[in-house]
Design a protein around this motif. Structure first.
Motif, PDB file in Angstrom:
ATOM      1  N   ARG A 126      35.569  43.901  46.151  1.00 40.91           N
ATOM      2  CA  ARG A 126      36.605  44.413  45.253  1.00 40.91           C
ATOM      3  C   ARG A 126      36.255  44.242  43.790  1.00 40.91           C
ATOM      4  NH1 ARG A 126      42.018  41.728  45.098  1.00 40.91           N
ATOM      5  NH2 ARG A 126      42.383  43.394  43.573  1.00 40.91           N
ATOM      6  N   ARG A 127      35.611  43.127  43.464  1.00 46.42           N
ATOM      7  CA  ARG A 127      35.535  42.709  42.059  1.00 46.42           C
ATOM      8  C   ARG A 127      34.165  42.889  41.401  1.00 46.42           C
ATOM      9  NH1 ARG A 127      40.336  39.881  40.756  1.00 46.42           N
ATOM     10  NH2 ARG A 127      41.528  39.334  42.617  1.00 46.42           N
ATOM     11  N   ASP A 182      45.962  37.800  39.621  1.00 47.11           N
ATOM     12  CA  ASP A 182      46.924  38.842  39.959  1.00 47.11           C
ATOM     13  C   ASP A 182      47.273  39.673  38.734  1.00 47.11           C
ATOM     14  OD1 ASP A 182      47.179  37.922  42.707  1.00 47.11           O
ATOM     15  OD2 ASP A 182      48.152  36.173  41.835  1.00 47.11           O
ATOM     16  N   THR A 201      37.036  38.225  36.560  1.00 45.83           N
ATOM     17  CA  THR A 201      38.465  38.007  36.776  1.00 45.83           C
ATOM     18  C   THR A 201      38.953  36.840  35.930  1.00 45.83           C
ATOM     19  OG1 THR A 201      38.187  38.720  39.063  1.00 45.83           O
ATOM     20  CG2 THR A 201      40.230  37.528  38.524  1.00 45.83           C
ATOM     21  N   GLN A 251      41.047  44.061  30.704  1.00 43.13           N
ATOM     22  CA  GLN A 251      42.468  44.411  30.757  1.00 43.13           C
ATOM     23  C   GLN A 251      43.318  43.429  29.954  1.00 43.13           C
ATOM     24  OE1 GLN A 251      43.688  47.247  31.860  1.00 43.13           O
ATOM     25  NE2 GLN A 251      41.545  47.770  32.241  1.00 43.13           N
ATOM     26  N   GLN A 295      41.442  43.847  39.754  1.00 50.03           N
ATOM     27  CA  GLN A 295      42.582  43.516  38.902  1.00 50.03           C
ATOM     28  C   GLN A 295      42.358  42.189  38.188  1.00 50.03           C
ATOM     29  OE1 GLN A 295      45.220  42.811  42.788  1.00 50.03           O
ATOM     30  NE2 GLN A 295      46.393  42.540  40.915  1.00 50.03           N
ATOM     31  N   ARG A 323      45.816  45.963  36.831  1.00 52.90           N
ATOM     32  CA  ARG A 323      44.760  46.722  37.496  1.00 52.90           C
ATOM     33  C   ARG A 323      43.799  47.279  36.446  1.00 52.90           C
ATOM     34  NH1 ARG A 323      43.564  47.684  42.373  1.00 52.90           N
ATOM     35  NH2 ARG A 323      45.334  46.438  43.026  1.00 52.90           N
ATOM     36  N   CYS A 324      42.507  47.316  36.822  1.00 51.17           N
ATOM     37  CA  CYS A 324      41.459  47.757  35.893  1.00 51.17           C
ATOM     38  C   CYS A 324      40.909  49.105  36.357  1.00 51.17           C
ATOM     39  CB  CYS A 324      40.345  46.704  35.877  1.00 51.17           C
ATOM     40  SG  CYS A 324      38.983  47.096  34.766  1.00 51.17           S
TER      41      CYS A 324
END
Lengths: 424, 424
Positions: free
Chosen positions: A371-372, B266, B262, B280, B275, B269-270
């Motif tokens: 995901r990241r 939580d 990150t 962001q 996310q 969203r990017c």
């Protein structure tokens, strides 16, 4: 940026290239080729692979054989015609490295020979927190002396010592600057260990246990990726960064402190003074607590038994343990994803307690990196499980000694001749 | 792990050392010494510094002067007795590099000569989002043609082109794999630009703009730290990792994606699909939004005008803008601290929009790294502000061309002779 498998063949940066170091460099080149070959190689194959003449290769090989670094196997026939060739391999019968490890809840020692075989091993599960460093180092020194005696009994010469410790190390000085989980600061580990019988004259390299664990993984797995992040889960969490089969140390040797990467901005306070550090979310004690397993009972048992309790709870289907492992795996995955975004490393190896916990941890790590990591969509990150497991650091500490010999055999040959001359 | 300021003097890793590459390597060694010297050096000083004989140095210098890479200043007297020595410096009057940049809300080009002077510069503020890549690349190609013509009018030969783009690049192929803020995927930037007049035959290097920005900082600041993390704030946030004055690219050239680390598990969203990514929370548009400044108005104005609006609001004491900058600085500091824990880099340089915003951002970054970097207590992290500012990437793209010449002058001399022979 380059690391160097071919480091031995490089001139000293910033110095002009000269003839006089050619022999030293070509000696290393030939030895490295023999070490890296998956099967025994012949002199002719070495000449073809290195571009050196057969006469030069033969002279270099003879020197290496004479110093017990290379052994000759029975001649084998490689072609239908012509003389059968002698197969050359690393000689593991004389030269060895000693690795010792100080960790939070165990100490360990092992001897690994030049051919990579483990010849002696000792592990004592024993919590070191609250111990004065002198006491721990005395216990490790005694272990080192036993290992050197065992090596000598097997006809091995120990060429040097690697010492794995759970904290930041001033590598040139051999001083442990800070080990948050032991509460140690500015401990001269090299000096404390030098009192051990037989250790005084040996070169001692002190490094972070997560760095040595990454090297241990590299030595234990011939098919290891050349570039990977090795994450060691213990009470603390550390990482070793391997690039082109060499450790990446950073400017001062303090790289790989993934355990203190912030995963949760306002998360629990850490022993390092910050908060929300990975090891507060995914370290051994964080998992125990989240799983509702007693931390103090675990501490008395030592590391491997503790992991066994977590594995057992997970295997019998404890929902709370599963949730704890999911949470730890997620936090670990977030930190690993960040590392890969920063460093562009194609894979991660889960080591230490994460190896036995991999059935529950690895899928979470894979999900988060998928995901990241920005490049994951077209270049998926490989998530693998350590082969060396919890022995990785002590194996890597011993293997670092033999690797240094492979890198500069001429230097070892000088030291060996000196030792043989004085009869030690 | 080693990078190499002395790379030019190193043998090819894995190859045996030979005589025949000595001249090539020593040519690079001498040129590098002239480039690195803070004041003009004499042939005798070069001989002393390199360990080469005076005769060898003289022959090498004559070759470099003949190829217009080195210039001779008027003789100066370095000692009371003896002949006055001729000072040697890089010759900036013939050889130059071209840098071009495609960014989210501007495109740019510049020509930098071998001596490091900027000889031509053009920037067009223009939002590229929603544009087809062909249109953007055509505009950049036209800019490149104008730059080459301007260079030729000044008597300069452009030796190559560096192209800075805001995304992940397949460096060998020159293909932009993914630029989240432009929404571009798999764009063959090198091919699209090769249509520009005068560009066809030049070597083109495509790389991430944050990588080039770090190089630009290195070229702009003689006192730059040898190891640092350069963070470029734009609409996206990227980083370039400089180790021993060389870029660290990672395994595939995709390192430095700090914008997608990150920071808040939580969080929002990017565009990359994940996310809570740093950009962001600390990218230009995130700051605008948090400060209550209109993003769409800013977009029409282009990058530098946008930052000006944030600076203006902060200077007139807008509490909301101050809070937005504190939040961005904190997020940036957390990501930078994580990077330093992983890589062990002693300092960070705040570039792009973070340079003009440094009065508000830098203290937050310093606070977070002081708290979160494990080694910060005894080795404080230096937080500095970029000297190159928003031009860093395009300067670094041009400087990469001249740096490549310094690294391997023999290769450039061959190409130059060929060009002069055919009269181009």
């Amino acid at each position: 940026m380059r690391t160097s498998g071919g480091e031995a063949a490089s001139a000293v940066p910033g110095q002009p290239a000269r003839q006089d170091s050619l022999r030293t460099r070509n000696l290393a080149l030939v030895l490295r080729r023999i070490a890296d070959a998956p099967t025994p190689v012949s002199r002719a194959e070495l000449a073809a692979a290195t571009g050196l003449t057969k006469a030069t290769v033969s002279a270099l090989v003879d020197t290496l054989v004479g110093s017990r670094l290379v052994g000759e196997l029975e001649p084998r026939r490689t072609r239908p015609t012509g003389r059968p060739a002698t197969g050359l391999v690393l000689d593991g019968e004389e030269t060895a490295g000693l690795g010792v490890e100080i960790n939070v809840d165990y100490i360990a020692a092992c001897v690994v020979d030049l051919a990579g075989r483990v010849r002696h091993r000792e592990v004592v599960q024993d919590d070191q927190r609250g111990r004065v460093p002198e006491r721990t180092c005395a216990a490790v020194a005694a272990m080192a002396t036993r290992a050197i005696e065992a090596a000598a009994a097997a006809g091995l010469i120990v060429a040097g010592v690697g010492v794995a410790v759970p904290g930041l190390v001033d590598r040139p000085g051999g001083v442990l600057r800070f080990a948050p989980n032991l509460g140690w600061r500015d401990i001269d580990v090299r000096r404390l260990l030098s009192r051990a019988a037989g250790l005084g004259e040996l070169p001692v390299t002190v490094d972070n246990e997560a760095n040595f664990a990454a090297l241990g993984e590299l030595h234990s797995d011939r098919s290891a990726m050349p570039d990977f992040l090795h994450v060691s889960g213990e009470i603390g969490v550390g990482a070793g960064i391997v690039l082109r089969r060499e450790l990446f140390h950073g400017t001062r040797g303090w790289s790989g402190e993934i355990g203190h990467v912030t995963v949760d901005l306002d998360g629990p306070r850490c022993r390092c003074g910050a908060q929300g550090c990975l090891e507060q979310l995914a370290g051994q004690e964080a998992i125990l607590r989240a799983a509702g397993l007693s931390v103090s009972a675990a501490t008395c048992m030592g590391g491997q038994a503790t992991v066994g309790r977590i594995v057992e709870a997970a295997e019998r289907g404890s929902a709370r343990t599963h949730a704890a492992l999911r949470q730890a795996g997620r936090a670990l995955g977030v930190a690993v994803a960040g590392t890969i975004n920063l460093l562009d490393i194609p894979g991660v190896v889960l080591g230490g307690i994460y190896a036995p916990l991999a059935p529950w941890i690895a899928p979470e790590v894979q999900r988060e990196v998928d995901r990241r990591v920005l490049s994951a969509a077209w270049s998926p990150v490989a998530v693998r499980v350590s082969r060396a497991g919890s022995d990785a650091a002590v194996l890597g500490a011993a293997g670092g000694v033999t690797t240094a010999i492979l890198r500069d055999p001429a230097e070892w040959m000088r030291r060996r001749d000196l030792r043989l001359a004085v009869g030690t």
